[in-house]
Design a protein around this motif. Structure first.
Motif, PDB file in Angstrom:
ATOM      1  N   ARG A   1      -1.318  10.822  -0.322  1.00 14.49           N
ATOM      2  CA  ARG A   1      -2.510  11.891  -0.320  1.00 14.49           C
ATOM      3  C   ARG A   1      -2.943  11.084   1.090  1.00 14.49           C
ATOM      4  O   ARG A   1      -4.161  11.706   0.283  1.00 14.49           O
ATOM      5  CB  ARG A   1      -2.977  11.770  -1.888  1.00 14.49           C
ATOM      6  N   ARG A   2      -2.976   9.910   1.581  1.00 13.83           N
ATOM      7  CA  ARG A   2      -4.459   9.325   2.021  1.00 13.83           C
ATOM      8  C   ARG A   2      -3.497   8.762   3.047  1.00 13.83           C
ATOM      9  O   ARG A   2      -2.240   8.873   3.333  1.00 13.83           O
ATOM     10  CB  ARG A   2      -4.784   8.282   1.548  1.00 13.83           C
TER      11      ARG A   2
ATOM     12  N   ARG B   1      -0.694   1.827   0.697  1.00 12.68           N
ATOM     13  CA  ARG B   1      -0.382   0.535  -0.225  1.00 12.68           C
ATOM     14  C   ARG B   1       0.744  -0.032   0.023  1.00 12.68           C
ATOM     15  O   ARG B   1      -0.265  -1.117  -0.811  1.00 12.68           O
ATOM     16  CB  ARG B   1      -0.707   1.944  -1.649  1.00 12.68           C
TER      17      ARG B   1
ATOM     18  N   THR C   1       6.815   1.197  -4.144  1.00 11.30           N
ATOM     19  CA  THR C   1       7.384   1.795  -4.831  1.00 11.30           C
ATOM     20  C   THR C   1       8.204   2.818  -3.928  1.00 11.30           C
ATOM     21  O   THR C   1       9.745   3.126  -3.523  1.00 11.30           O
ATOM     22  CB  THR C   1       7.631   2.184  -6.399  1.00 11.30           C
TER      23      THR C   1
ATOM     24  N   GLU D   1       9.853   1.743  -0.576  1.00 13.10           N
ATOM     25  CA  GLU D   1      11.418   1.637  -1.014  1.00 13.10           C
ATOM     26  C   GLU D   1      12.001   2.463  -1.053  1.00 13.10           C
ATOM     27  O   GLU D   1      13.152   2.602  -0.495  1.00 13.10           O
ATOM     28  CB  GLU D   1      11.275   0.335  -1.536  1.00 13.10           C
TER      29      GLU D   1
END
Ligand code: NAP
Length: 295
Positions: A168-169, A173, A148, A151
């Motif tokens: 945050r990383r 994902r 999400t 996109e």
């Protein structure tokens, strides 16, 4: 007396309604917001079998109209409680059914910051495709690292002058194909290993403070798009279903809850994959099981 009451008019609930409506059952769908669930906000769906490309809005509207044509009743009422007897209590009145299908989905996860909820529509948004056009030529940020967020960043980069993508990383994902597109966009700046600490402004959002590996940084923004996933809202069903530690409904044989005649489908239940295909699959399974229960 209804044959079935379905709570939620997203893809899973409407698919159950479609199957039950086609079986000539008396069906009521109760929805607290608008039909379509989360998919209505998807800019493009390209992974639904048989439909190469469709907007989330068109998909949801087609399904809604398909169900309405069958004579299924759809009422916009907020459900407060479900009794084991299959009585459904809304803010307005009470309904009785033979079976209840919980298809209450999930809602956008919040960062939990001060002013976050107050400034929704005043610089804070959870839906880039709904609100992106307000930010033409402006500076925005997207928070999150899933599909999400990726996109949304791409979509907004075609409207806004600058898009910060805060995650945050270091690893995302979301899918690689979106990342590759993002890397080609000159107006998207990746801000990694960073979290949003606080929101600032007078009556609307003007800037945010982020924490990037222990260092504080201020970003001046017109809009912050929060895309950090979803969470269920199943507390009201706790008397008839069992919830897991994240609040999703535990089911057996995919959709059966601990109460006979009460099913849980779609994003609201514990499952491995929350996608449009699995939501519609749940919807059809619940309807067929419910039909057997009604006989
Ligand atoms: P998601 O995949 O759960 O990703 C949520 C992201 O937000 C993660 O990167 C997570 O970080 C981050 N996050 C969670 N809580 C946070 C917090 N408190 N502060 C900062 N960051 C936080 O959610 P989603 O992107 O909404 O996607 C949901 C599902 O829909 C996924 O299965 C996704 O693949 C699917 N989807 C598919 C498409 C498509 O196929 N076109 C489009 C959109 C969504 P971590 O990574 O560090 O946990």
């Amino acid at each position: 007396m209804y044959d079935a009451i379905i709570i939620g008019a997203g893809p899973s609930g409407l698919t159950s309604a479609l199957y039950l409506g086609r079986a000539n059952k008396k069906v009521l769908v109760l929805e607290s917001k608008s039909y379509g669930g989360q998919i209505i906000n998807a800019s493009t769906i390209e992974n639904y079998p048989g439909i190469p490309s469709i907007s989330g809005f068109d998909f949801a509207t087609n399904l809604y109209e398909q169900v309405k044509r069958l004579g299924v009743e759809i009422k916009y009422e907020t459900v407060l409680r479900v009794e084991p007897t299959k009585k459904v209590i809304t803010k307005e009145r009470e309904y009785q059914a033979k079976v209840v299908i919980i298809a209450s989905g999930a809602t956008n996860r919040k960062l939990g910051l001060e002013k976050e909820e107050e400034w929704i529509g005043k610089g804070i948004s959870y839906c880039a495709t709904c609100d992106g056009h307000f930010y033409k030529g402006k500076v925005v940020a997207v928070v999150g690292g899933g599909n999400t967020a990726l996109e949304d960043a791409i979509y907004l980069s075609n409207l806004a002058s600058k898009v910060y993508l805060i995650h945050r990383r270091e690893e995302f994902r979301g899918e690689e194909k979106y990342l590759e597109e993002i890397k080609k966009k000159e107006n998207i700046e990746l801000v990694l290993k960073a979290t949003v600490d606080s929101l600032h402004g007078e009556t609307s959002l003007q800037s945010i403070t982020i924490d990037q590996e222990g260092k504080k940084r201020n970003l001046f923004l017109d809009g912050l798009f929060i895309a950090i996933g979803q969470e269920p809202q199943n507390q009201i069903f706790q008397n008839v279903v069992e919830l897991d530690e994240k609040g999703y409904i535990k089911t057996q044989e995919e959709i059966l809850t601990k109460t006979r005649g009460i099913y849980a489908i779609g994003d609201a239940r514990v499952k491995n994959l929350r996608q449009l295909t699995t939501a519609t699959s749940d919807g059809s399974i619940a309807a067929v099981m419910a039909l057997k229960e009604m006989d």
